[in-house]
Design a protein around this motif. Structure first.
Motif, PDB file in Angstrom:
ATOM      1  N   THR A  61       0.802  -1.216   0.000  1.00  0.00           N
ATOM      2  CA  THR A  61       0.000   0.000   0.000  1.00  0.00           C
ATOM      3  C   THR A  61       0.835   1.266   0.000  1.00  0.00           C
ATOM      4  O   THR A  61       0.305   2.362   0.101  1.00  0.00           O
ATOM      5  CB  THR A  61      -0.941   0.029   1.220  1.00  0.00           C
ATOM      6  OG1 THR A  61      -0.157  -0.072   2.418  1.00  0.00           O
ATOM      7  CG2 THR A  61      -1.941  -1.109   1.160  1.00  0.00           C
ATOM      8  N   GLY A  62       2.163   1.147  -0.122  1.00  0.00           N
ATOM      9  CA  GLY A  62       3.019   2.322  -0.190  1.00  0.00           C
ATOM     10  C   GLY A  62       2.891   3.036  -1.528  1.00  0.00           C
ATOM     11  O   GLY A  62       2.352   2.507  -2.499  1.00  0.00           O
ATOM     12  N   SER A  63       3.404   4.254  -1.593  1.00  0.00           N
ATOM     13  CA  SER A  63       3.257   5.101  -2.775  1.00  0.00           C
ATOM     14  C   SER A  63       4.525   5.104  -3.614  1.00  0.00           C
ATOM     15  O   SER A  63       5.595   5.463  -3.118  1.00  0.00           O
ATOM     16  CB  SER A  63       2.935   6.532  -2.343  1.00  0.00           C
ATOM     17  OG  SER A  63       2.899   7.386  -3.451  1.00  0.00           O
ATOM     18  N   TYR A  64       4.398   4.728  -4.878  1.00  0.00           N
ATOM     19  CA  TYR A  64       5.508   4.717  -5.818  1.00  0.00           C
ATOM     20  C   TYR A  64       5.046   5.304  -7.150  1.00  0.00           C
ATOM     21  O   TYR A  64       3.869   5.250  -7.476  1.00  0.00           O
ATOM     22  CB  TYR A  64       6.025   3.284  -6.026  1.00  0.00           C
ATOM     23  CG  TYR A  64       6.073   2.490  -4.743  1.00  0.00           C
ATOM     24  CD1 TYR A  64       6.872   2.897  -3.689  1.00  0.00           C
ATOM     25  CD2 TYR A  64       5.269   1.367  -4.576  1.00  0.00           C
ATOM     26  CE1 TYR A  64       6.895   2.184  -2.497  1.00  0.00           C
ATOM     27  CE2 TYR A  64       5.290   0.653  -3.387  1.00  0.00           C
ATOM     28  CZ  TYR A  64       6.097   1.067  -2.350  1.00  0.00           C
ATOM     29  OH  TYR A  64       6.098   0.355  -1.173  1.00  0.00           O
ATOM     30  N   ASP A  65       5.967   5.840  -7.920  1.00  0.00           N
ATOM     31  CA  ASP A  65       5.618   6.512  -9.168  1.00  0.00           C
ATOM     32  C   ASP A  65       5.965   5.734 -10.431  1.00  0.00           C
ATOM     33  O   ASP A  65       5.261   5.834 -11.423  1.00  0.00           O
ATOM     34  CB  ASP A  65       6.315   7.875  -9.238  1.00  0.00           C
ATOM     35  CG  ASP A  65       5.774   8.850  -8.211  1.00  0.00           C
ATOM     36  OD1 ASP A  65       4.546   8.899  -8.027  1.00  0.00           O
ATOM     37  OD2 ASP A  65       6.582   9.559  -7.581  1.00  0.00           O
ATOM     38  N   THR A  66       7.069   5.007 -10.430  1.00  0.00           N
ATOM     39  CA  THR A  66       7.507   4.337 -11.650  1.00  0.00           C
ATOM     40  C   THR A  66       8.273   3.072 -11.323  1.00  0.00           C
ATOM     41  O   THR A  66       8.750   2.899 -10.194  1.00  0.00           O
ATOM     42  CB  THR A  66       8.367   5.289 -12.514  1.00  0.00           C
ATOM     43  OG1 THR A  66       8.619   4.697 -13.786  1.00  0.00           O
ATOM     44  CG2 THR A  66       9.688   5.626 -11.846  1.00  0.00           C
ATOM     45  N   VAL A  67       8.378   2.185 -12.292  1.00  0.00           N
ATOM     46  CA  VAL A  67       9.017   0.892 -12.102  1.00  0.00           C
ATOM     47  C   VAL A  67       9.702   0.492 -13.398  1.00  0.00           C
ATOM     48  O   VAL A  67       9.224   0.813 -14.489  1.00  0.00           O
ATOM     49  CB  VAL A  67       7.983  -0.167 -11.655  1.00  0.00           C
ATOM     50  CG1 VAL A  67       6.878  -0.345 -12.684  1.00  0.00           C
ATOM     51  CG2 VAL A  67       8.635  -1.502 -11.333  1.00  0.00           C
ATOM     52  N   ASP A  68      10.847  -0.190 -13.288  1.00  0.00           N
ATOM     53  CA  ASP A  68      11.586  -0.626 -14.465  1.00  0.00           C
ATOM     54  C   ASP A  68      12.341  -1.905 -14.123  1.00  0.00           C
ATOM     55  O   ASP A  68      12.756  -2.102 -12.975  1.00  0.00           O
ATOM     56  CB  ASP A  68      12.566   0.460 -14.915  1.00  0.00           C
ATOM     57  CG  ASP A  68      13.159   0.188 -16.288  1.00  0.00           C
ATOM     58  OD1 ASP A  68      12.493  -0.489 -17.096  1.00  0.00           O
ATOM     59  OD2 ASP A  68      14.284   0.653 -16.553  1.00  0.00           O
ATOM     60  N   CYS A  69      12.522  -2.780 -15.113  1.00  0.00           N
ATOM     61  CA  CYS A  69      13.214  -4.047 -14.913  1.00  0.00           C
ATOM     62  C   CYS A  69      14.331  -4.205 -15.929  1.00  0.00           C
ATOM     63  O   CYS A  69      14.190  -3.824 -17.088  1.00  0.00           O
ATOM     64  CB  CYS A  69      12.245  -5.218 -15.043  1.00  0.00           C
ATOM     65  SG  CYS A  69      11.016  -5.317 -13.719  1.00  0.00           S
TER      66      CYS A  69
END
Length: 372
Positions: free
Chosen positions: A343-351
């Motif tokens: 439930t934490g707040s994150y903006d972007t993700v990449d692998c």
């Protein structure tokens, strides 16, 4: 139209209720399952799931630009002209910001390895700039500064170490494409004749560096919102010509639309978005395409709220992560259904190709993802 577009581009930095983190996600891989096309995460198919391990970045900058190079190496770019680099899996981050860039808003970074990277700053007129480093951020060269007061660049992508494009919001009724053929050392504006007309109020969201993405050496996709409907544009020739398709992700307002895209190949794509405003409903916040973005289908069980970033896990045909200010979600069926795991707040993700996944958000927190 300028007021609408400006609101759309700025909205992702205006909500104090959005909290986030820079996340280092170290995904352990296991032998491939039949038909998976490669190795998948160790927890996939076991009824287990990912868990965050917090880290401290030593800064309060908000990072919406992110480039995963490997499990150990990643770049993050954000507010106050900040660029960070880690080479030890996120245990420590080095500030490699371009000198004199404190007033700039970096919203995207594309990296080729731990030494070569290109960062994009957004803003009206000359605030939109591109920088490149070839020595791990020890020195930077400004390779583009926008001189058109009507232009505003949002994000960028590379097809290979030489060819890339940057996306700008509509100028004179059409999205603007900036192209490079030398790894970001020089840029040129592409002719507008290959770009379909933008809808009234349509623009891109500089929320996660994923409003323009690519797969392979020629294919790129653009995510839009703010107009009567959300759309995805596709180019098969590195941005010279484009086709357009509607999506079921709700739009009709400057705060709604598709915020992020991910394609694991030129056929299979994911779209996430919704309404960024706290407390607003974001039904149908995810969609999936199996034909290169020509058609889109709503996820049968989408994330419960707005999501700004999405990424396929390497070597898996079915597993992906989505992140946003209200948490993170996992799909193991190619985007048809999503389940929340944080439930934490994150903006972007990449692998990265070796299975190392990273994500980014505000207040400079770091976390590592481990399998439970």
């Amino acid at each position: 139209m300028r007021r609408t577009g400006k609101t759309l581009r700025r909205l992702c930095g205006l909500t104090g209720a959005l909290t986030g983190a820079v996340l280092a996600l170290a995904v352990t891989t296991a032998p491939a399952r039949a038909g998976s096309g490669g190795a998948g995460p160790a927890w996939e198919g076991r009824g287990a799931g990912p868990a965050w391990e917090s880290r401290d970045a030593g800064t309060d900058a908000r990072f919406r630009g992110l480039a995963a190079v490997s499990r150990s190496t990643a770049w993050a770019a954000g507010t106050k002209g900040t660029v960070l680099l880690t080479r030890d899996g996120g245990r420590s981050w080095r500030n490699v910001s371009p000198p004199g860039a404190d007033a700039l808003e970096f919203r995207d970074v594309e990296a080729f390895d731990g030494r070569r990277a290109v960062v994009l700053a957004i803003g009206e007129g000359e605030a939109s700039r591109v920088f490149r480093t070839d020595d791990g951020g020890s020195t930077w060269t400004e390779t583009f500064r926008n001189t058109d007061p009507k232009a505003f660049y949002d994000c960028l992508t590379f097809f290979d170490p030489r060819h890339g494009i940057a996306l700008g919001d509509p100028v004179d009724g059409r999205f603007r494409i900036l192209a490079t053929g030398d790894g970001g050392r020089s840029w040129r504006v592409l002719p507008a004749r290959g770009m379909p007309a933008a809808l009234p109020g349509e623009a891109a969201f500089a929320a996660s560096g994923q409003c323009v993405v690519s797969s392979g050496r020629h294919d790129a996709w653009i995510a839009t919102g703010g107009a009567a409907s959300s759309r995805v544009l596709h180019s098969a020739d590195r941005g010279r010509t484009w086709t357009v398709a509607g999506t079921p992700v709700p739009a009709g307002d400057s705060a709604r639309g598709v915020f992020g895209l991910a394609f694991r190949d030129r056929t299979h794509g994911l779209a996430v978005g919704g309404d960024y405003r706290t407390g607003q409903s974001s039904e149908r916040a995810a969609a999936v395409s199996g034909d290169g973005g020509t058609t889109w289908t709503t996820a049968s069980r989408p994330p419960g709220s707005y999501r700004s970033g999405v990424a396929w896990l390497p070597h898996s045909r079915t597993t992906a992560l989505a992140v946003g200010p209200a948490g993170s979600d996992l799909t193991t069926d190619g985007g048809r259904t999503w389940r929340a795991f944080d439930t934490g707040s994150y903006d972007t993700v990449d692998c990265a190709p070796d299975g190392g996944c990273w994500a980014a958000g505000e207040k400079g927190r770091l976390a590592r993802l481990s399998g439970r």
